[in-house]
Write a protein that holds these residues in place. Structure first.
Motif, mmCIF file in Angstrom:
data_model
loop_
_atom_site.group_PDB
_atom_site.id
_atom_site.type_symbol
_atom_site.label_atom_id
_atom_site.label_comp_id
_atom_site.label_asym_id
_atom_site.label_seq_id
_atom_site.Cartn_x
_atom_site.Cartn_y
_atom_site.Cartn_z
ATOM 1 N N PHE A 28 -59.155 -23.531 -13.344
ATOM 2 C CA PHE A 28 -58.495 -22.539 -11.973
ATOM 3 C C PHE A 28 -58.312 -21.634 -12.860
ATOM 4 C CE2 PHE A 28 -55.091 -24.556 -14.887
ATOM 5 C CZ PHE A 28 -54.222 -23.739 -14.966
ATOM 6 N N ALA A 29 -57.693 -20.902 -11.378
ATOM 7 C CA ALA A 29 -57.670 -19.556 -11.695
ATOM 8 C C ALA A 29 -55.965 -18.843 -10.917
ATOM 9 C CB ALA A 29 -58.520 -18.462 -10.843
ATOM 10 N N THR A 30 -55.545 -18.132 -11.860
ATOM 11 C CA THR A 30 -54.033 -17.765 -11.403
ATOM 12 C C THR A 30 -54.158 -16.117 -11.209
ATOM 13 O OG1 THR A 30 -53.688 -17.338 -13.391
ATOM 14 C CG2 THR A 30 -52.878 -19.189 -12.270
ATOM 15 N N GLY A 31 -53.359 -15.553 -10.628
ATOM 16 C CA GLY A 31 -53.367 -13.701 -9.644
ATOM 17 C C GLY A 31 -51.403 -13.806 -10.223
ATOM 18 N N GLY A 32 -51.380 -12.905 -10.486
ATOM 19 C CA GLY A 32 -49.539 -12.373 -10.693
ATOM 20 C C GLY A 32 -49.217 -10.915 -10.149
ATOM 21 N N ALA A 33 -48.050 -10.852 -10.795
ATOM 22 C CA ALA A 33 -47.696 -9.120 -10.743
ATOM 23 C C ALA A 33 -48.439 -8.211 -11.338
ATOM 24 C CB ALA A 33 -46.381 -9.677 -10.040
ATOM 25 N N ILE A 36 -53.287 -8.935 -12.832
ATOM 26 C CA ILE A 36 -54.561 -9.750 -13.522
ATOM 27 C C ILE A 36 -54.385 -10.837 -12.935
ATOM 28 C CG2 ILE A 36 -54.929 -10.776 -16.155
ATOM 29 C CD1 ILE A 36 -52.992 -9.226 -17.099
ATOM 30 N N VAL A 37 -56.156 -11.445 -12.705
ATOM 31 C CA VAL A 37 -56.244 -13.281 -12.376
ATOM 32 C C VAL A 37 -57.245 -13.207 -14.049
ATOM 33 C CG1 VAL A 37 -58.598 -14.285 -11.495
ATOM 34 C CG2 VAL A 37 -57.602 -12.197 -10.455
ATOM 35 N N GLY A 38 -55.774 -14.554 -14.298
ATOM 36 C CA GLY A 38 -56.430 -15.429 -15.593
ATOM 37 C C GLY A 38 -57.438 -16.612 -14.860
ATOM 38 N N LEU A 39 -58.469 -16.980 -16.136
ATOM 39 C CA LEU A 39 -59.370 -18.126 -15.561
ATOM 40 C C LEU A 39 -58.897 -19.109 -16.406
ATOM 41 C CD1 LEU A 39 -62.887 -16.164 -15.294
ATOM 42 C CD2 LEU A 39 -61.443 -17.394 -13.186
ATOM 43 N N TRP A 40 -58.685 -20.463 -16.090
ATOM 44 C CA TRP A 40 -58.476 -21.754 -17.125
ATOM 45 C C TRP A 40 -59.694 -22.675 -17.829
ATOM 46 C CZ3 TRP A 40 -53.023 -21.213 -19.720
ATOM 47 C CH2 TRP A 40 -52.763 -20.030 -18.738
ATOM 48 N N GLU A 41 -59.408 -22.986 -18.295
ATOM 49 C CA GLU A 41 -59.948 -24.762 -18.631
ATOM 50 C C GLU A 41 -59.260 -25.560 -18.326
ATOM 51 O OE1 GLU A 41 -62.520 -24.985 -21.884
ATOM 52 O OE2 GLU A 41 -63.640 -23.502 -21.037
ATOM 53 N N VAL A 42 -59.333 -26.337 -17.356
ATOM 54 C CA VAL A 42 -58.305 -27.418 -17.180
ATOM 55 C C VAL A 42 -57.980 -28.661 -18.439
ATOM 56 C CG1 VAL A 42 -58.069 -29.689 -15.488
ATOM 57 C CG2 VAL A 42 -58.468 -27.252 -14.881
ATOM 58 N N ASP A 43 -58.800 -29.096 -18.808
ATOM 59 C CA ASP A 43 -59.224 -29.738 -19.933
ATOM 60 C C ASP A 43 -58.540 -29.280 -21.089
ATOM 61 O OD1 ASP A 43 -60.351 -31.838 -17.995
ATOM 62 O OD2 ASP A 43 -62.703 -31.453 -19.569
ATOM 63 N N SER A 44 -58.128 -28.188 -21.061
ATOM 64 C CA SER A 44 -58.044 -27.583 -22.697
ATOM 65 C C SER A 44 -56.745 -26.631 -22.053
ATOM 66 C CB SER A 44 -58.725 -26.683 -23.324
ATOM 67 O OG SER A 44 -59.025 -25.594 -23.049
ATOM 68 N N MET A 45 -56.309 -26.700 -20.737
ATOM 69 C CA MET A 45 -55.383 -25.604 -20.632
ATOM 70 C C MET A 45 -54.931 -24.460 -21.366
ATOM 71 S SD MET A 45 -54.180 -27.281 -17.754
ATOM 72 C CE MET A 45 -52.603 -26.173 -17.885
ATOM 73 N N VAL A 46 -56.090 -23.810 -21.779
ATOM 74 C CA VAL A 46 -56.375 -22.383 -22.410
ATOM 75 C C VAL A 46 -56.787 -21.383 -20.830
ATOM 76 C CG1 VAL A 46 -57.660 -21.421 -24.156
ATOM 77 C CG2 VAL A 46 -56.841 -23.398 -24.609
ATOM 78 N N CYS A 47 -56.250 -20.021 -21.137
ATOM 79 C CA CYS A 47 -57.183 -19.094 -20.579
ATOM 80 C C CYS A 47 -58.001 -18.658 -21.411
ATOM 81 C CB CYS A 47 -56.050 -18.113 -20.182
ATOM 82 S SG CYS A 47 -56.146 -16.845 -19.211
ATOM 83 N N THR A 48 -59.426 -18.705 -20.680
ATOM 84 C CA THR A 48 -60.654 -18.472 -21.734
ATOM 85 C C THR A 48 -60.909 -17.386 -21.295
ATOM 86 O OG1 THR A 48 -61.618 -19.495 -19.514
ATOM 87 C CG2 THR A 48 -61.374 -20.484 -21.633
ATOM 88 N N THR A 49 -60.414 -16.340 -19.823
ATOM 89 C CA THR A 49 -60.905 -14.687 -19.915
ATOM 90 C C THR A 49 -60.049 -14.587 -18.775
ATOM 91 O OG1 THR A 49 -63.390 -15.833 -19.176
ATOM 92 C CG2 THR A 49 -62.822 -13.998 -18.067
#
Length: 139
Positions: A28-33, A36-49
């Motif tokens: 999943f991806a997050t975008g904020g104030a 930055i766009v964060g790219l996350w792995e669902v299984d580990s819940m780690v922002c990888t990029t």
């Protein structure tokens, strides 16, 4: 206990304005104030990029139908198109000189089509929807 099964994962230095799951359900991806766009792995819940090419807050993020690409829009001109695995820039989609940003973006569920909605806050220009067919070399 209301907290059972709930976790907090620090991700951004300010509010998160947009989130999207990849169609394959692995990321999943997050975008904020913080622009930055964060790219996350669902299984580990780690922002990888992270993608930090924007200078202004991220308004919207969207994954392509095949989960290979992530598009993000901010108050900067255009839409950033990146590899969803590495965050590497694939290209930018220009939206023109008059308020060249998108308030919301969304990929088509079966094709490399990207729709964006723009709603001017001032002036006689009516709200607009733009649809772009994306052609990516070597695909």
């Amino acid at each position: 206990d209301d907290a059972a099964g709930k976790f907090i994962y620090p991700a951004h230095t300010g509010p998160i304005y947009s989130m999207a799951f990849s169609p394959n359900g692995e990321h999943f991806a997050t975008g904020g104030a913080d622009a930055i766009v964060g790219l996350w792995e669902v299984d580990s819940m780690v922002c990888t990029t992270t993608i930090d090419r924007s200078q202004k807050f991220i308004r919207s993020v969207s994954y392509s139908h095949d989960s290979k690409y992530i598009a993000s829009s901010s108050s900067d001109d255009g839409i950033d198109l990146a590899s969803s695995q590495t965050g590497a820039l694939v290209g930018r989609i220009s939206l023109g000189q008059v308020r060249g940003w998108a308030d919301e973006i969304s990929f088509h569920p079966k094709q490399l089509l990207l729709a964006c909605a723009r709603c001017p806050s001032m002036g006689p220009t009516p709200p607009a929807v733009t649809v772009a067919r994306i052609s990516i070399p070597n695909q």
